[in-house]
Scaffold this active site. Structure first.
Site, mmCIF file in Angstrom:
data_model
loop_
_atom_site.group_PDB
_atom_site.id
_atom_site.type_symbol
_atom_site.label_atom_id
_atom_site.label_comp_id
_atom_site.label_asym_id
_atom_site.label_seq_id
_atom_site.Cartn_x
_atom_site.Cartn_y
_atom_site.Cartn_z
ATOM 1 N N CYS A 116 0.823 -1.222 0.000
ATOM 2 C CA CYS A 116 0.000 0.000 0.000
ATOM 3 C C CYS A 116 0.852 1.265 0.000
ATOM 4 C CB CYS A 116 -0.953 -0.005 1.186
ATOM 5 S SG CYS A 116 -2.132 -1.351 1.048
ATOM 6 N N HIS A 256 -3.793 7.161 1.473
ATOM 7 C CA HIS A 256 -4.091 5.800 1.008
ATOM 8 C C HIS A 256 -5.522 5.464 1.433
ATOM 9 C CE1 HIS A 256 -3.958 1.600 0.278
ATOM 10 N NE2 HIS A 256 -3.876 1.260 1.548
ATOM 11 N N ASN A 286 -10.080 -0.550 -1.569
ATOM 12 C CA ASN A 286 -8.623 -0.458 -1.446
ATOM 13 C C ASN A 286 -7.984 -1.087 -2.688
ATOM 14 O OD1 ASN A 286 -5.927 -0.665 -0.765
ATOM 15 N ND2 ASN A 286 -6.289 -1.470 1.293
HETATM 16 O O1 UT7 Z 1 -4.230 -1.144 3.148
HETATM 17 C C1 UT7 Z 1 -3.371 -1.824 4.005
HETATM 18 C C2 UT7 Z 1 -3.603 -1.508 5.438
HETATM 19 N N1 UT7 Z 1 -4.867 -2.037 5.875
HETATM 20 C C3 UT7 Z 1 -5.650 -1.317 6.670
HETATM 21 O O2 UT7 Z 1 -5.313 -0.197 6.975
HETATM 22 C C4 UT7 Z 1 -6.901 -1.971 7.176
HETATM 23 C C5 UT7 Z 1 -6.981 -1.824 8.673
HETATM 24 N N2 UT7 Z 1 -8.097 -2.527 9.294
HETATM 25 C C6 UT7 Z 1 -9.399 -2.192 9.073
HETATM 26 O O3 UT7 Z 1 -9.690 -1.360 8.230
HETATM 27 C C7 UT7 Z 1 -10.455 -2.795 9.941
HETATM 28 O O4 UT7 Z 1 -9.833 -3.499 10.993
HETATM 29 C C8 UT7 Z 1 -11.413 -3.782 9.178
HETATM 30 C C9 UT7 Z 1 -12.330 -2.988 8.259
HETATM 31 C C10 UT7 Z 1 -10.620 -4.794 8.383
HETATM 32 C C11 UT7 Z 1 -12.295 -4.502 10.185
HETATM 33 O O5 UT7 Z 1 -13.006 -3.534 10.984
HETATM 34 P P1 UT7 Z 1 -13.001 -3.651 12.583
HETATM 35 O O6 UT7 Z 1 -13.819 -2.536 13.068
HETATM 36 O O7 UT7 Z 1 -11.554 -3.702 13.023
HETATM 37 O O8 UT7 Z 1 -13.753 -4.993 12.822
HETATM 38 P P2 UT7 Z 1 -13.248 -6.322 13.569
HETATM 39 O O9 UT7 Z 1 -12.279 -7.057 12.705
HETATM 40 O O10 UT7 Z 1 -12.829 -5.965 14.942
HETATM 41 O O11 UT7 Z 1 -14.574 -7.125 13.652
HETATM 42 C C12 UT7 Z 1 -15.683 -6.689 14.457
HETATM 43 C C13 UT7 Z 1 -16.804 -7.679 14.296
HETATM 44 C C14 UT7 Z 1 -16.379 -9.131 14.498
HETATM 45 O O12 UT7 Z 1 -17.440 -9.820 15.092
HETATM 46 P P3 UT7 Z 1 -17.418 -10.163 16.671
HETATM 47 O O13 UT7 Z 1 -16.175 -10.953 16.877
HETATM 48 O O14 UT7 Z 1 -17.382 -8.816 17.358
HETATM 49 O O15 UT7 Z 1 -18.690 -10.908 16.858
HETATM 50 C C15 UT7 Z 1 -16.186 -9.626 13.094
HETATM 51 O O16 UT7 Z 1 -16.374 -11.019 12.977
HETATM 52 O O17 UT7 Z 1 -17.332 -7.603 12.968
HETATM 53 C C16 UT7 Z 1 -17.299 -8.892 12.370
HETATM 54 N N3 UT7 Z 1 -17.037 -8.743 10.944
HETATM 55 C C17 UT7 Z 1 -18.013 -8.530 10.051
HETATM 56 N N4 UT7 Z 1 -19.342 -8.415 10.170
HETATM 57 C C18 UT7 Z 1 -20.059 -8.190 9.057
HETATM 58 C C19 UT7 Z 1 -15.840 -8.753 10.309
HETATM 59 N N5 UT7 Z 1 -16.019 -8.558 8.991
HETATM 60 C C20 UT7 Z 1 -17.359 -8.423 8.812
HETATM 61 C C21 UT7 Z 1 -18.156 -8.189 7.681
HETATM 62 N N6 UT7 Z 1 -19.504 -8.061 7.831
HETATM 63 N N7 UT7 Z 1 -17.633 -8.053 6.449
#
Ligand code: UT7
Length: 329
Positions: A116, A256, A286
């Site tokens: 990225c 980014h 992305n």
């Molecule tokens: O470009 C390279 C660098 N990358 C980045 O900068 C990305 C950085 N990370 C992120 O943008 C975020 O961490 C994500 C968008 C990938 C995820 O968002 P989050 O707010 O960190 O969510 P999480 O992974 O903590 O998940 C929260 C909940 C979980 O459920 P429980 O365990 O709380 O029951 C996940 O299983 O949301 C659930 N979840 C989803 N629910 C519906 C994860 N993905 C999804 C989904 N739809 N697609």
């Protein structure tokens, strides 16, 4: 006359026409539009559907558009750098394929893998070829066919990525415009948080790696998110400080596009009002090395000559940083 600097003298973005919406994804994995929009800001992404086309075709389309827009002949180009993590093949380079497709007969070309941060690190690199005085027309293109690395059975990652390419032309400038300064970093201590586990020299492809989905993006979202917020804001503020600037002196931030929440907090920590932060994640998701130039191409019509612009990125490696440039067109 001020010293020789490398300025962006043209920018052009290209994305395939086919779209995957949040609605489409909700039929493939357990997700929904509300979750995706609130957590990421993405509404849809582009996908290069034609299996006969690859990253070099997208890069070539971006370069052809750039050449036309800037009135440049392909033979005038001396160097093409393709920032990508999705080259057509491991070798030959995507850049060699791209150069031939655009008819850049007099150019040498190479690939650049910084995930990225590919465009950010690539811009710092490309600028050196101009400021050394050796070359006068260098093209940097960020191009990624991320859908080839995306596991459409994994809701954690499949909602994030899309395909696109975007290119800039760099030329000498003596008016004090162009790339001014950069703050760039890598630290691979936690590389496992964001990687492609197999297919490289450390873990070559095997039946087991394919069965384990190890040729798709692996990301531990939360630790990456936390560091991305800190690192993008930290490096952007470091570059402001080093150049005696505040948010008031900056006309635009081109970040980014990985997550709208990361973008918003970077803008906030830099003291920027919302209208100064360039965002198009909602349309493309992305696109890795393509996000910054694709966003630049979209917002460029509103930039003015002399505008102070900050680019900032964070990604796999980890790699991160910010770059300060003065718009030259
Ligand atoms: O470009 C390279 C660098 N990358 C980045 O900068 C990305 C950085 N990370 C992120 O943008 C975020 O961490 C994500 C968008 C990938 C995820 O968002 P989050 O707010 O960190 O969510 P999480 O992974 O903590 O998940 C929260 C909940 C979980 O459920 P429980 O365990 O709380 O029951 C996940 O299983 O949301 C659930 N979840 C989803 N629910 C519906 C994860 N993905 C999804 C989904 N739809 N697609």
């Amino acid at each position: 006359m001020s010293k020789l600097q490398a300025a962006i003298t043209g920018v052009y973005g290209w994305a395939p026409e086919d779209v995957i919406t949040n609605e489409d994804l909700s039929k493939m994995v357990d997700t929904n539009d509300e979750w995706i929009v609130t957590r990421t800001g993405v509404k849809e992404r582009r996908i290069l559907k034609d299996p006969t086309l690859s990253t070099s075709d997208m890069a070539a389309n971006a370069i052809k558009g750039l050449l036309e827009k800037t009135g440049t002949k392909p033979e005038e180009i001396e160097l093409i750098i393709v920032a990508t993590i999705t080259p057509d093949m491991i070798f030959p380079s995507c850049a060699a394929m791209t150069a031939t497709k655009v008819g850049a007969k007099n150019a040498f070309a190479f690939d650049f893998n910084s995930a990225c941060c590919g465009f950010l690190f690539g811009l710092e690199t490309a600028a050196q070829f101009i400021t050394s005085g050796k070359y006068k027309k260098v093209i940097l293109v960020g191009a990624d066919k991320m859908t080839t690395l995306t596991d459409y059975t994994n809701r954690n990652t499949c909602i994030l990525f899309g395909d696109a390419a975007a290119a800039v032309l760099l030329e000498p400038n003596y008016e004090g415009l162009g790339v001014i300064d950069s703050v760039l970093h890598v630290d691979s201590t936690n590389w496992e948080h964001l990687c492609l586990k197999a297919g490289g020299a450390m873990k070559p492809a095997s039946h087991e790696t394919v069965d384990a989905h190890e040729h798709y993006i692996h990301q531990e979202g939360q630790p990456v998110f936390k560091l991305a917020v800190r690192a993008m804001a930290g490096s952007a503020n470091a570059i402001l400080k080093r150049n005696n600037l505040t948010g008031d002196d900056i006309q635009y931030l081109i970040p980014h596009q990985a997550n709208k929440r990361i973008i918003d907090s970077t803008g906030h920590f830099m003291g920027l009002t919302e209208d100064k932060v360039c965002i198009n994640i909602q349309k493309y998701g992305n696109t890795t090395a393509a996000t910054i130039p694709l966003c630049m191409a979209e917002f460029a019509p509103q930039f003015k000559k002399g505008d102070n612009i900050i680019l900032a990125a964070f990604g796999a490696g980890y790699s991160w940083g910010a770059l300060y440039l003065k718009w030259a067109i």
